[in-house]
Design a protein around this motif. Structure first.
Motif, PDB file in Angstrom:
ATOM      1  N   LEU A  61       0.833  -1.207   0.000  1.00 48.30           N
ATOM      2  CA  LEU A  61       0.000   0.000   0.000  1.00 48.30           C
ATOM      3  C   LEU A  61       0.869   1.259   0.000  1.00 48.30           C
ATOM      4  CD1 LEU A  61      -2.720  -1.197   2.517  1.00 48.30           C
ATOM      5  CD2 LEU A  61      -3.031  -0.790   0.058  1.00 48.30           C
ATOM      6  N   TRP A  62       1.952   1.266   0.809  1.00 42.34           N
ATOM      7  CA  TRP A  62       2.850   2.424   0.817  1.00 42.34           C
ATOM      8  C   TRP A  62       3.507   2.596  -0.549  1.00 42.34           C
ATOM      9  CZ3 TRP A  62       1.980   5.975   3.955  1.00 42.34           C
ATOM     10  CH2 TRP A  62       1.698   5.757   5.319  1.00 42.34           C
ATOM     11  N   CYS A  63       3.859   1.485  -1.177  1.00 45.49           N
ATOM     12  CA  CYS A  63       4.438   1.536  -2.529  1.00 45.49           C
ATOM     13  C   CYS A  63       3.467   2.199  -3.495  1.00 45.49           C
ATOM     14  CB  CYS A  63       4.789   0.121  -2.995  1.00 45.49           C
ATOM     15  SG  CYS A  63       5.337   0.032  -4.729  1.00 45.49           S
ATOM     16  N   ALA A  64       2.193   1.786  -3.428  1.00 46.30           N
ATOM     17  CA  ALA A  64       1.188   2.341  -4.326  1.00 46.30           C
ATOM     18  C   ALA A  64       0.964   3.825  -4.061  1.00 46.30           C
ATOM     19  CB  ALA A  64      -0.119   1.574  -4.181  1.00 46.30           C
ATOM     20  N   ILE A  65       0.907   4.205  -2.778  1.00 49.26           N
ATOM     21  CA  ILE A  65       0.673   5.610  -2.428  1.00 49.26           C
ATOM     22  C   ILE A  65       1.854   6.486  -2.856  1.00 49.26           C
ATOM     23  CG2 ILE A  65       0.561   7.194  -0.458  1.00 49.26           C
ATOM     24  CD1 ILE A  65      -1.347   5.177   0.865  1.00 49.26           C
ATOM     25  N   ASN A  66       3.062   5.993  -2.670  1.00 43.84           N
ATOM     26  CA  ASN A  66       4.244   6.763  -3.063  1.00 43.84           C
ATOM     27  C   ASN A  66       4.286   7.020  -4.567  1.00 43.84           C
ATOM     28  OD1 ASN A  66       5.243   6.959  -0.462  1.00 43.84           O
ATOM     29  ND2 ASN A  66       6.473   5.088  -0.616  1.00 43.84           N
ATOM     30  N   GLU A  67       3.744   6.088  -5.330  1.00 51.45           N
ATOM     31  CA  GLU A  67       3.789   6.211  -6.786  1.00 51.45           C
ATOM     32  C   GLU A  67       2.639   7.020  -7.364  1.00 51.45           C
ATOM     33  OE1 GLU A  67       6.004   5.320  -8.981  1.00 51.45           O
ATOM     34  OE2 GLU A  67       7.390   4.249  -7.686  1.00 51.45           O
ATOM     35  N   GLN A  68       1.466   6.985  -6.691  1.00 52.14           N
ATOM     36  CA  GLN A  68       0.314   7.665  -7.274  1.00 52.14           C
ATOM     37  C   GLN A  68      -0.253   8.768  -6.379  1.00 52.14           C
ATOM     38  OE1 GLN A  68      -2.852   4.823  -7.880  1.00 52.14           O
ATOM     39  NE2 GLN A  68      -2.525   3.885  -5.886  1.00 52.14           N
ATOM     40  N   LYS A  69       0.384   8.971  -5.217  1.00 52.57           N
ATOM     41  CA  LYS A  69       0.039  10.056  -4.300  1.00 52.57           C
ATOM     42  C   LYS A  69      -1.374   9.911  -3.730  1.00 52.57           C
ATOM     43  CE  LYS A  69       4.051  11.646  -5.084  1.00 52.57           C
ATOM     44  NZ  LYS A  69       5.100  11.264  -4.117  1.00 52.57           N
ATOM     45  N   PHE A  70      -2.414  10.047  -4.558  1.00 56.85           N
ATOM     46  CA  PHE A  70      -3.767   9.990  -4.001  1.00 56.85           C
ATOM     47  C   PHE A  70      -4.617   9.007  -4.792  1.00 56.85           C
ATOM     48  CE2 PHE A  70      -8.212  11.150  -3.679  1.00 56.85           C
ATOM     49  CZ  PHE A  70      -8.381  11.247  -2.305  1.00 56.85           C
ATOM     50  N   ASN A  71      -5.095   7.986  -4.101  1.00 60.77           N
ATOM     51  CA  ASN A  71      -6.042   7.040  -4.666  1.00 60.77           C
ATOM     52  C   ASN A  71      -6.934   6.578  -3.535  1.00 60.77           C
ATOM     53  OD1 ASN A  71      -6.803   3.992  -5.177  1.00 60.77           O
ATOM     54  ND2 ASN A  71      -6.523   4.932  -7.189  1.00 60.77           N
ATOM     55  N   LEU A  72      -8.227   6.823  -3.669  1.00 58.31           N
ATOM     56  CA  LEU A  72      -9.159   6.585  -2.574  1.00 58.31           C
ATOM     57  C   LEU A  72      -9.159   5.123  -2.131  1.00 58.31           C
ATOM     58  CD1 LEU A  72     -11.233   7.885  -0.749  1.00 58.31           C
ATOM     59  CD2 LEU A  72     -12.985   7.407  -2.478  1.00 58.31           C
ATOM     60  N   ARG A  73      -9.115   4.196  -3.087  1.00 57.46           N
ATOM     61  CA  ARG A  73      -9.133   2.769  -2.756  1.00 57.46           C
ATOM     62  C   ARG A  73      -7.897   2.386  -1.938  1.00 57.46           C
ATOM     63  NH1 ARG A  73      -7.293  -1.761  -6.163  1.00 57.46           N
ATOM     64  NH2 ARG A  73      -8.293  -3.717  -5.507  1.00 57.46           N
ATOM     65  N   THR A  74      -6.739   2.902  -2.359  1.00 56.87           N
ATOM     66  CA  THR A  74      -5.491   2.581  -1.670  1.00 56.87           C
ATOM     67  C   THR A  74      -5.467   3.187  -0.273  1.00 56.87           C
ATOM     68  OG1 THR A  74      -4.373   2.563  -3.807  1.00 56.87           O
ATOM     69  CG2 THR A  74      -2.984   2.639  -1.860  1.00 56.87           C
ATOM     70  N   ILE A  75      -5.888   4.439  -0.163  1.00 64.87           N
ATOM     71  CA  ILE A  75      -5.903   5.105   1.142  1.00 64.87           C
ATOM     72  C   ILE A  75      -6.882   4.413   2.092  1.00 64.87           C
ATOM     73  CG2 ILE A  75      -6.567   7.248   2.313  1.00 64.87           C
ATOM     74  CD1 ILE A  75      -5.420   8.753  -0.114  1.00 64.87           C
ATOM     75  N   ALA A  76      -8.035   4.008   1.562  1.00 68.26           N
ATOM     76  CA  ALA A  76      -9.025   3.312   2.392  1.00 68.26           C
ATOM     77  C   ALA A  76      -8.455   1.995   2.905  1.00 68.26           C
ATOM     78  CB  ALA A  76     -10.301   3.067   1.591  1.00 68.26           C
ATOM     79  N   ALA A  77      -7.750   1.278   2.032  1.00 64.34           N
ATOM     80  CA  ALA A  77      -7.161   0.002   2.439  1.00 64.34           C
ATOM     81  C   ALA A  77      -6.074   0.212   3.491  1.00 64.34           C
ATOM     82  CB  ALA A  77      -6.584  -0.719   1.215  1.00 64.34           C
ATOM     83  N   LEU A  78      -5.253   1.257   3.319  1.00 61.65           N
ATOM     84  CA  LEU A  78      -4.205   1.546   4.294  1.00 61.65           C
ATOM     85  C   LEU A  78      -4.812   1.908   5.649  1.00 61.65           C
ATOM     86  CD1 LEU A  78      -1.184   1.851   4.848  1.00 61.65           C
ATOM     87  CD2 LEU A  78      -1.372   4.257   4.127  1.00 61.65           C
TER      88      LEU A  78
END
Length: 329
Positions: A294-311
């Motif tokens: 999840l941190w990898c995904a957030i670092n690469e795309q900054k803001f994504n609601l699905r990723t932030i919700a999962a984190l």
């Protein structure tokens, strides 16, 4: 116009199977009934525990080559083993739960013979349910979803867009491939259940074109035991496995300079797969490992609601998180 059978090039029909004898019987029958007759039918049995071998033997067709694995090798290894057994000029994959119309090969082989520079030919397909009944609404939706309704019949050269972005080419279910254009050993095991899209990738970077025949000549069975169903919300381990396969594939596509036009698309799919993998890991209580993806995904795309919700859920008490994850895709 069909050539005399003695002049027809050999086509290898690839049927991997495992513990689905009733469906397998229908799949094999649809291969045997092809109006294009110069075929070999390669059935690779992944060490079934039922009467699969008896079903195969009941056909008494000399064109069938049956191989039984001494132990279960996994879906990918069994599929690749069958491809490597192929002796035909062309190969076509037929899953043990799908079926072909009688004129499938008859209509897809001639364009490949007419255009020796093409690597594959493909068609549209029907969607059927577990009982073999055509789902007409699902069929129309499938055609539109994969943009086959926007493809004209004939030769196409932009394989990367058609095959890897629109995913119009049903490589595993409704496609015929020129065998000697593919190095089957070049498909790595890390692709797993994504072997079909990786095979499409190999075809894309080959520099050869494709032929599209818009008629629905095959029947894809949507039922509870397909990989697609299992990797949805039903089976966490299947979800984890598929996501890992996707991460491997999209990373490879993203890094290939020949596909740089679509790099942003592949990167987005890679990021989505990281989040999907994390959700699967959280369902199996592997929370720390899930957070790394999840941190990898957030670092690469900054803001994504699905990723932030999962984190956020990864820091939620396990019981509540499990309830919320039950509806997550």
């Amino acid at each position: 116009m069909l050539k005399d059978e003695s002049q027809q090039p050999l086509v290898s029909v690839i049927i991997p199977t495992y513990n689905r004898p009733n469906y397998l019987k229908q799949a094999v029958a649809s291969a045997i009934k092809q109006s294009y007759q110069n075929i070999e039918i390669i059935i690779s049995d992944n060490c079934s525990t039922d009467n699969t071998q008896e079903i195969v033997q009941s056909f008494r067709d000399t064109r069938i080559r049956y191989w039984r694995q001494p132990e279960n090798k996994g879906m990918f290894a069994n599929q690749m083993h069958a491809f490597k057994m192929a002796r035909g000029k062309y190969v076509a994959s037929l899953h043990d739960d799908d079926m072909w119309n009688e004129d499938f090969l008859e209509k897809l082989i001639p364009p490949l013979e007419e255009h020796p520079d093409l690597i594959l030919a493909f068609c549209d397909q029907y969607i059927i349910d577990a009982n073999g009944v055509i789902d007409y609404a699902g069929t129309q939706g499938n055609t539109r979803s994969y943009k086959r309704d926007q493809l004209a019949q004939g030769v196409h050269q932009n394989l990367a867009k058609i095959g890897l972005v629109d995913k119009s080419i049903p490589t595993a279910a409704a496609c015929v491939i020129r065998n000697d254009f593919v190095d089957w050993d070049s498909i790595p095991p890390e692709v797993g259940g994504m072997w079909d899209i990786y095979l499409t990738y190999i075809c894309c970077i080959s520099g050869h074109g494709t032929y599209y025949y818009p008629e629905r000549l095959t029947r894809y069975r949507a039922h509870e035991q397909t990989d697609t169903m299992q990797s949805g919300s039903r089976n966490a381990q299947a979800k984890i496995g598929k996501a890992k396969n996707e991460i491997f594939c999209y990373k490879r596509f993203m890094e290939d300079s020949r596909l740089k036009e679509f790099k942003s698309y592949f990167k987005q799919k890679w990021l989505e797969a990281n989040t999907t993998l994390a959700i699967g890991l959280m369902r199996t209580k592997q929370v720390a490992e899930a957070r790394s993806y999840l941190w990898c995904a957030i670092n690469e795309q900054k803001f994504n609601l699905r990723t932030i919700a999962a984190l956020t859920l990864s820091f939620t008490p396990q019981r509540l998180a499990n309830q919320l994850l039950g509806g997550a895709k």
